[in-house]
Motif scaffolding. Structure first.
Motif, short mmCIF file in Angstrom:
data_model
loop_
_atom_site.label_atom_id
_atom_site.label_comp_id
_atom_site.label_asym_id
_atom_site.label_seq_id
_atom_site.Cartn_x
_atom_site.Cartn_y
_atom_site.Cartn_z
N ARG A 359 -9.29 -0.83 4.37
CA ARG A 359 -9.65 -1.18 2.57
C ARG A 359 -9.96 0.68 1.97
N GLU A 360 -10.25 1.20 2.07
CA GLU A 360 -9.98 2.58 1.81
C GLU A 360 -8.26 2.74 1.67
N MET A 361 -8.15 2.78 2.38
CA MET A 361 -6.37 3.36 1.92
C MET A 361 -5.82 3.21 0.90
N LEU A 362 -6.40 0.75 0.73
CA LEU A 362 -5.54 0.31 -0.62
C LEU A 362 -6.50 0.55 -1.79
N ALA A 363 -7.51 0.89 -1.37
CA ALA A 363 -8.54 1.28 -2.93
C ALA A 363 -8.49 2.52 -3.14
N TRP A 364 -7.88 3.88 -2.29
CA TRP A 364 -8.14 4.97 -2.61
C TRP A 364 -6.46 5.49 -3.59
N HIS A 365 -6.07 4.90 -2.82
CA HIS A 365 -4.03 5.51 -3.52
C HIS A 365 -3.12 4.31 -3.73
N HIS A 366 -3.82 3.31 -4.38
CA HIS A 366 -3.73 2.45 -5.59
C HIS A 366 -2.20 2.65 -5.56
N ASN A 367 -2.53 3.53 -7.14
CA ASN A 367 -2.12 3.99 -8.08
C ASN A 367 -0.29 4.48 -7.82
N HIS A 368 -0.71 5.21 -6.34
CA HIS A 368 0.55 6.12 -6.45
C HIS A 368 2.05 5.28 -5.87
N PRO A 369 3.10 5.79 -7.31
CA PRO A 369 4.10 4.81 -6.63
C PRO A 369 5.26 4.86 -6.22
N SER A 370 4.95 6.47 -5.65
CA SER A 370 6.16 6.86 -4.00
C SER A 370 5.24 5.72 -2.85
N ILE A 371 4.56 4.98 -2.81
CA ILE A 371 3.52 3.96 -1.92
C ILE A 371 4.35 2.98 -2.20
N ILE A 372 5.35 2.44 -1.06
CA ILE A 372 6.10 1.42 -1.28
C ILE A 372 5.65 -0.21 -0.51
N ILE A 373 5.07 0.79 1.07
CA ILE A 373 5.65 -0.09 1.52
C ILE A 373 3.89 0.30 2.43
N TRP A 374 2.52 -0.87 2.68
CA TRP A 374 1.37 -1.13 3.10
C TRP A 374 1.58 -1.44 5.27
N GLY A 375 1.81 -0.01 5.50
CA GLY A 375 1.53 -0.10 7.16
C GLY A 375 0.30 -0.12 7.62
N CYS A 376 0.16 -0.58 9.58
CA CYS A 376 -0.94 -0.76 9.97
C CYS A 376 -0.65 -0.53 11.76
N LEU A 377 -1.81 -0.29 12.22
CA LEU A 377 -1.30 -0.75 14.03
C LEU A 377 -0.15 -0.55 14.56
N ASN A 378 0.06 0.34 14.31
CA ASN A 378 1.19 1.27 14.88
C ASN A 378 0.92 0.91 16.55
N GLU A 379 2.18 0.21 16.82
CA GLU A 379 2.14 -0.27 18.93
C GLU A 379 0.73 -0.04 19.34
N CYS A 380 0.01 -1.23 18.62
CA CYS A 380 -0.46 -2.45 19.17
C CYS A 380 -0.24 -3.37 19.89
N ASP A 381 -1.11 -4.38 19.94
CA ASP A 381 -1.02 -5.55 20.69
C ASP A 381 -0.77 -6.38 19.97
N THR A 382 0.39 -6.87 20.46
CA THR A 382 1.43 -7.52 19.45
C THR A 382 1.78 -9.01 20.36
N VAL A 383 1.04 -9.13 21.76
CA VAL A 383 1.52 -10.17 23.05
C VAL A 383 0.81 -11.22 22.61
N SER A 384 -0.20 -10.43 23.03
CA SER A 384 -1.52 -11.92 23.64
C SER A 384 -2.10 -12.52 22.38
N ASP A 385 -3.21 -13.17 22.60
CA ASP A 385 -3.75 -14.13 21.33
C ASP A 385 -4.34 -13.87 20.53
N GLU A 386 -5.54 -12.79 21.30
CA GLU A 386 -6.24 -11.94 20.54
C GLU A 386 -5.48 -10.64 19.31
N GLY A 387 -4.40 -10.16 20.73
CA GLY A 387 -3.66 -9.30 19.15
C GLY A 387 -2.57 -9.74 18.14
#
Ligand code: ADA
Length: 570
Positions: A359-387
């Motif tokens: 939330r804070e990243m999106l709120a504070w950095h919204h106006n930067h034209p250089s940011i073209i992609i928002w990312g998250c959750l590097n190498e986290c659990d993408t396998v389980s239902d919870e993940g």
């Protein structure tokens, strides 16, 4: 200086950067005594404190601006990793996570001075799900600039601007949040200026004691687009003016008229297909730790441009606004991500702290034209239902908050990944030639991944743009030998050359990010240091001191040989 431009010309601002009192509150027996510390800086920079993990109180006396009914706004660029802010002993705010800005608003009784103290904590434990023993170091300190501002009773709290291409030129959707303290406020007009020229004005309804959000959409025919080749920035100002025209408050940001979207397997900027060629970069430096000063950040941008990069990923957390301002100026495209690297989703604070960082990243950095992609959750659990549920929650927050940019996460579980259908861009970390296989296997491993990706088995990854978000090899500086010895500079150069040629020339690849720009320090806790020579993640093409390894020249020579943006026919 917290930005590369003044955020205010009307509002009174005072930098609090400088020497503060330093009082450790955790065990530090036997360490040299330091009664002062520089802000911004890391306490690991203090001789003898290179590996200290604890809580310390940083304080300074403030002389306050005068004026009746004036509020105080403290703006922290980043405190690593948890902060409790006290004003004359009164707790004003608590902020968790090192990598996002936060503010404290306070309406103190009229008094010419005050004591500001910040209790800073960089310990690991149940209080932090995002800061843990990891393949990067969690430093301690007030690591980014601090600003003290004087607020009028009615003030501008937030300014977001989203550009869109139209048949006639550009539209700019603007949202301005205005807050007021107390009631019986005189009439105010809200005015918008673009590069100093009034482009919109509207009287504000009564503002007594509440916040209000004003939205408008403005049309522009004769503005220049922002692009990597021509990064044209405009100053957008929101101003409050009394009926007699007197400006009472303002908030300035810089914007670029550019539009990014996904079309099939391509990522387009202003309708032109992008071919992203870049690096992962940690905020880390041999002398400054994570408190990378503007001069060093500017040097990094120059080195990225010298390497031929047009893209940088802020692995694995939101970056200092000054670095993002430099990318805006340099036309360097950015994937910025909220803070996470292999976090444990079962940690009781994982979800709320991941949501807060996002939330804070999106709120504070919204106006930067250089940011073209928002990312998250590097190498986290993408396998389980919870993940899968966790990824859905964070990705939906990103896409619902800012639909103007594509969202992604960097996965690493290959055919086991069940989250690709949730992202706009598929991104994967592939270390063929290092953790598995040899440089000769890079092509075949990639082709088999693509065959799976573009099949129904990928559960929604088919036909989406693909970014190879990490690949690389370690190199101990100065360790040289024929290229088939791992940890040598020769072997790193060989792997990067092969991988860049494979991924960078492949028609299915929208972009890639080399792991990584410069070596970074890793945690001593846990056993990271056992797997990391010199206790560093040494896959950088530069050392922490920005000394070039053999791979720097290899990458610099290889990037220009790659296909241009237009993908060859399949
Ligand atoms: C992972 C991770 C990086 C780094 C890298 C490595 O891909 O995303 O942060 O740890 O591996 O060097 O092994």
């Amino acid at each position: 200086m917290n930005r590369l431009f003044p955020e205010h010309r009307i509002r009174h601002c005072q930098s609090l950067d400088g020497l503060w009192e330093f009082e450790p509150e955790s065990a530090c027996a036997g360490l040299p005594v330091h009664s002062q510390i520089l802000v911004p800086s890391c306490w690991e920079m203090l001789p003898g404190w290179e590996s200290w993990r604890g809580r310390a109180r940083l304080s300074r006396k403030l002389v306050l601006p005068t004026g009746e009914n004036r509020g105080i706004r403290l703006l922290f660029g980043g405190v690593s990793h948890t902060a409790e802010v006290f004003w004359d002993g009164e707790l004003l705010a608590r902020h968790e996570d090192a990598y996002t800005p936060f503010e404290c608003i306070h309406w103190p009784p009229a008094c010419p001075t005050a004591k500001l103290s910040v209790l800073v904590d960089n310990t690991f434990g149940p209080h932090s799900a995002l800061h843990l023993s990891n393949d990067y170091y969690t430093y301690g300190g007030i690591t980014r600039p601090v600003v003290l501002q004087s607020l009028p009773p009615v003030y501008i709290a937030r300014l977001h601007a989203t550009p869109n291409r139209t048949a006639e030129g550009w539209s700019l959707d603007v949202r301005v949040s205005v807050r007021s303290h107390g009631d019986n406020h005189p009439e105010q007009n809200l005015v918008l200026l673009l590069d100093g020229r009034v482009v919109w004005c509207q009287p504000l309804d009564s503002l007594d004691g509440k916040a209000t959000e004003v939205r408008t959409s403005l049309a522009f025919q004769n503005v220049e687009a922002w692009s990597p080749e021509h990064p044209r920035l405009y100053e957008l100002t929101a101003q409050l003016r009394s009926p007699d025209g007197q400006a009472t408050d303002d908030l300035i940001d810089r914007i670029g008229f550019r539009e990014v979207h996904v079309e099939g397997t391509s990522i387009l900027l202003n309708g032109q297909q992008l071919h992203l060629k870049g690096f992962n970069r940690h905020e880390d430096h041999a002398i400054f730790g994570s408190a990378v000063p503007l001069q060093a950040a500017a040097h990094d941008v120059l080195l990225l441009k010298e390497l031929g990069a047009n893209f940088v990923r802020t692995s694995h957390y939101p970056n200092d606004q000054r670095f993002l301002d430099l990318c805006d100026e340099a036309g360097l495209l950015v994937w910025e991500e909220s803070h996470a690297r292999q976090i444990d989703f079962t940690h009781p604070r994982a979800l709320d702290q991941s949501l807060a960082s996002t939330r804070e990243m999106l709120a504070w950095h919204h106006n930067h034209p250089s940011i073209i992609i928002w990312g998250c959750l590097n190498e986290c659990d993408t396998v389980s239902d919870e993940g899968v549920a966790f990824h859905r929650t964070i990705l939906e927050l990103i896409k619902s908050t800012d639909p103007s940019r594509p969202a992604t996460y960097a996965g690493h579980r290959f055919e086991k990944d069940r989250c690709m259908g949730l992202a706009d861009i598929v991104s994967h970390n592939i270390y063929t030639g290092w953790y598995q296989g040899s440089p000769d296997d890079i092509g075949s491993v990639f082709e088999s991944f693509l065959a799976w990706l573009d099949s129904p088995a990928s559960l929604g990854g088919a036909g989406k743009p693909l970014i190879v978000s990490e690949f690389g090899a370690g190199a101990i500086p100065g360790f040289r030998s024929p290229p088939l010895v791992k940890n040598t500079e020769d072997y790193q150069a060989l792997v990067l050359h092969r991988a860049i040629q494979t991924y960078g020339n492949h028609a299915r690849v929208a972009g890639f990010c080399i792991w990584h720009f410069a070596d970074c320090r890793v945690s001593e806790e846990g056993n990271w240091w056992m797997h990391r020579p010199l206790s560093l993640n040494d896959k950088g093409v530069l050392t922490r001191e920005r000394v070039r390894k053999l791979a720097f020249a290899t990458v610099k020579e290889t990037l220009p040989t790659l296909r241009t943006t237009a993908k060859p026919d399949k």
